[in-house]
Scaffold this motif. Structure first.
Motif, short mmCIF file in Angstrom:
data_model
loop_
_atom_site.label_atom_id
_atom_site.label_comp_id
_atom_site.label_asym_id
_atom_site.label_seq_id
_atom_site.Cartn_x
_atom_site.Cartn_y
_atom_site.Cartn_z
N VAL A 1 0.85 -1.21 0.00
CA VAL A 1 0.00 0.00 0.00
C VAL A 1 0.88 1.25 0.00
CG1 VAL A 1 -1.79 1.28 1.23
CG2 VAL A 1 -1.84 -1.22 1.19
N ALA A 2 1.92 1.24 0.81
CA ALA A 2 2.86 2.37 0.84
C ALA A 2 3.53 2.53 -0.52
CB ALA A 2 3.91 2.16 1.93
N GLY A 3 3.83 1.40 -1.16
CA GLY A 3 4.42 1.46 -2.49
C GLY A 3 3.49 2.11 -3.49
N LEU A 4 2.18 1.83 -3.40
CA LEU A 4 1.21 2.46 -4.29
C LEU A 4 1.20 3.98 -4.08
CD1 LEU A 4 -1.85 0.03 -4.09
CD2 LEU A 4 -0.33 0.39 -6.04
N ALA A 5 1.20 4.40 -2.81
CA ALA A 5 1.21 5.84 -2.52
C ALA A 5 2.46 6.50 -3.08
CB ALA A 5 1.10 6.07 -1.02
N ALA A 6 3.62 5.84 -2.89
CA ALA A 6 4.88 6.39 -3.41
C ALA A 6 4.86 6.44 -4.93
CB ALA A 6 6.06 5.55 -2.92
N LEU A 7 4.24 5.45 -5.55
CA LEU A 7 4.16 5.43 -7.02
C LEU A 7 3.33 6.61 -7.53
CD1 LEU A 7 4.94 3.80 -9.54
CD2 LEU A 7 2.77 2.56 -9.28
N VAL A 8 2.24 6.92 -6.86
CA VAL A 8 1.41 8.06 -7.26
C VAL A 8 2.20 9.36 -7.10
CG1 VAL A 8 -0.64 9.41 -6.69
CG2 VAL A 8 -0.77 6.92 -6.74
N LEU A 9 2.90 9.51 -5.97
CA LEU A 9 3.70 10.73 -5.76
C LEU A 9 4.80 10.83 -6.80
CD1 LEU A 9 4.03 10.71 -1.85
CD2 LEU A 9 2.56 12.18 -3.25
N THR A 10 5.38 9.69 -7.18
CA THR A 10 6.41 9.70 -8.23
C THR A 10 5.83 10.18 -9.55
OG1 THR A 10 7.56 7.85 -7.16
CG2 THR A 10 8.07 8.26 -9.48
N GLY A 11 4.61 9.74 -9.87
CA GLY A 11 3.97 10.18 -11.09
C GLY A 11 3.72 11.68 -11.10
N VAL A 12 3.26 12.22 -9.97
CA VAL A 12 3.01 13.66 -9.88
C VAL A 12 4.31 14.44 -10.04
CG1 VAL A 12 2.20 15.53 -8.39
CG2 VAL A 12 0.95 13.36 -8.46
N ALA A 13 5.34 14.04 -9.29
CA ALA A 13 6.63 14.75 -9.36
C ALA A 13 7.25 14.60 -10.74
CB ALA A 13 7.57 14.21 -8.29
N GLY A 14 7.14 13.41 -11.33
CA GLY A 14 7.70 13.19 -12.66
C GLY A 14 7.02 14.03 -13.72
N TYR A 15 5.70 14.14 -13.63
CA TYR A 15 4.96 14.98 -14.59
C TYR A 15 5.38 16.44 -14.44
CZ TYR A 15 1.11 17.35 -16.92
OH TYR A 15 0.37 18.16 -17.74
N ASP A 16 5.54 16.89 -13.19
CA ASP A 16 5.98 18.27 -12.96
C ASP A 16 7.33 18.53 -13.61
OD1 ASP A 16 3.70 18.77 -11.52
OD2 ASP A 16 4.63 18.57 -9.56
N MET A 17 8.25 17.60 -13.42
CA MET A 17 9.60 17.79 -13.96
C MET A 17 9.60 17.76 -15.49
SD MET A 17 11.98 15.56 -11.35
CE MET A 17 13.46 16.01 -12.25
N SER A 18 8.83 16.85 -16.08
CA SER A 18 8.81 16.78 -17.54
C SER A 18 8.15 18.01 -18.16
CB SER A 18 8.05 15.52 -17.98
OG SER A 18 6.68 15.59 -17.59
N ARG A 19 7.14 18.54 -17.46
CA ARG A 19 6.43 19.70 -17.98
C ARG A 19 7.28 20.97 -17.92
NH1 ARG A 19 2.72 23.51 -16.01
NH2 ARG A 19 1.09 24.07 -17.49
N SER A 20 8.18 21.03 -16.94
CA SER A 20 8.99 22.24 -16.75
C SER A 20 10.41 22.09 -17.30
CB SER A 20 9.06 22.59 -15.26
OG SER A 20 9.67 21.55 -14.53
N TRP A 21 10.73 20.95 -17.91
CA TRP A 21 12.09 20.71 -18.38
C TRP A 21 12.48 21.73 -19.44
CZ3 TRP A 21 15.76 17.78 -16.39
CH2 TRP A 21 16.92 17.52 -17.14
#
Length: 401
Positions: free
Chosen positions: A370-390
């Motif tokens: 369950v913790a892994g699922l939460a971390a995966l979602v946060l990774t997706g949000v942070a990754g999208y932010d980084m790709s959008r602002s690259w």
């Protein structure tokens, strides 16, 4: 080097109000004052995981809102009054003492030490208001501010003390009424009969100082998560499951930090300066940051659970903490982004939807998954932010008017 502030005329008491050329940087005493909240947040997160229930969550929320408000109102005071003045330094030390007394009462705040918590909270706000009102009595532009603040806290203190005397559900109900008064007062700009509300010009703002203070408190909250990770893991050995839990907890903390500072966190001071009514941020930032801090504290409580027991079934309450912490944080972060940019990124909304979709499978998965699922979602949000602002320049803030 800055020129020294002009000395007051002989026989005239020097005001606590900031001079136009006074430093806007956060002082060492303010940072020292913040140390109280490291302990306070740690005790509140401990209250959350000590008895995982909705009733305990309500109690933890009451404690967090009270502790948070002592920090917010003190920070608002240092926006207007110079913390380098000797009298203001003394006031900060006294407020720190009262806040620490509140903190020591947190574990038994709904038991025998409720009156200590309530009196320390009410005394902190009322005492600060009286001292500032007396000091500002000869300052026509600023003397309304502490008087209005003190009037509202005088009303709420009746409910705080009454709640401290009562027991059981009555205490919780009375303290919720008191918090409603305190939080509503700032939202309405502290109106007083026949005197009206405080204008934005009185709710003075120093953008760099305000932004830096909120950023620092988010770091304090994340420090609570780091404290939980280090303490629990050091007591649990180094087996593969524990190491995986440690890695997920640390990564989640890092991701929360990264999501906070991305764009909006970096540009808060610029957004405040660009706003038509900068004082509005004094009325909105406390609420958006409260939700984010609540999310971090809840996440820290979730870390404690799956670090201690990474395997087995995951109770519903555990799912609420492990997934609810990141959800609260993303919700508050969305509101914070709207403060700065007048819009909300799809990544935040997508993250909230993904966390909601993760609830059904989480009920049959072990806590570590369950913790892994939460971390995966946060990774997706942070990754999208980084790709959008690259390789893109920072957007100019567009605060709502």
């Amino acid at each position: 080097m800055q020129d020294a502030a002009p000395e007051p005329a002989p026989g005239r008491r020097r005001s606590l109000a900031r001079d136009a050329d006074s430093s806007r940087r956060v002082t060492l005493l303010e940072l020292f004052f913040d140390l109280v909240y490291v302990a306070a947040l740690a005790l509140i997160s401990r209250e959350l995981f000590s008895d995982v229930s909705w009733h305990q969550a309500l109690r933890a929320l009451i404690l967090l809102m009270a502790v948070w408000w002592t920090w917010v109102i003190t920070t608002m005071a240092t926006q207007v009054y110079d913390p380098e003045r000797p009298a203001m330094k003394l006031l900060l030390v006294v407020v720190m003492f009262a806040a620490l007394l509140m903190t020591t009462a947190i574990p038994q705040a709904f038991e025998e030490r409720g009156i200590v918590f309530a009196v320390a909270y009410a005394g902190l706000h009322l005492g600060r208001g009286v001292v500032l009102a007396v000091n500002m009595r000869h300052e026509p532009r600023l003397r309304r501010r502490p008087r209005h603040f003190a009037a509202w806290f005088l009303v709420s203190s009746v409910f705080w003390v009454a709640g401290g005397i009562c027991t059981g559900p009555a205490r919780e109900a009375l303290w919720l009424v008191a918090l409603t008064i305190d939080y509503l007062g700032l939202w309405l700009a502290y109106p007083v009969p026949r005197r009206g509300r405080l204008p934005h010009t009185v709710l003075a703002v120093t953008p760099d100082h305000l932004a830096e203070r909120y950023q620092q408190f988010v770091i304090i909250a994340l420090g609570d998560a780091i404290l939980v990770i280090g303490t629990i893991f050091s007591a649990g050995g180094s087996e593969a499951g524990n190491l995986a839990a440690f890695t997920i907890a640390f990564s989640s903390t890092l991701l929360l930090w990264r999501i906070y500072v991305h764009r909006s966190g970096e540009l808060l001071a610029v957004a405040i300066s660009a706003a038509r009514a900068p004082g509005r941020y004094l009325q909105t930032a406390p609420y958006t940051h409260l939700v984010m801090v609540a999310g971090i504290v809840t996440s820290a409580a979730g870390f404690d659970l799956f670090l201690k027991q990474p395997t087995g079934t995951t109770p519903v309450g555990w799912v609420a903490l492990i997934l609810g912490g990141p959800a609260l944080f993303l919700f508050g972060r969305s509101a914070f982004e709207y403060e700065v940019y007048s819009r909300v990124s799809w990544s935040r909304l997508g993250g909230l939807l993904a966390l909601a979709a993760a609830v059904p499978p989480a009920l049959v998965l072990p806590p570590l998954a369950v913790a892994g699922l939460a971390a995966l979602v946060l990774t997706g949000v942070a990754g999208y932010d980084m790709s959008r602002s690259w390789n893109r320049p920072l957007e100019e803030p567009v605060p709502p008017h």
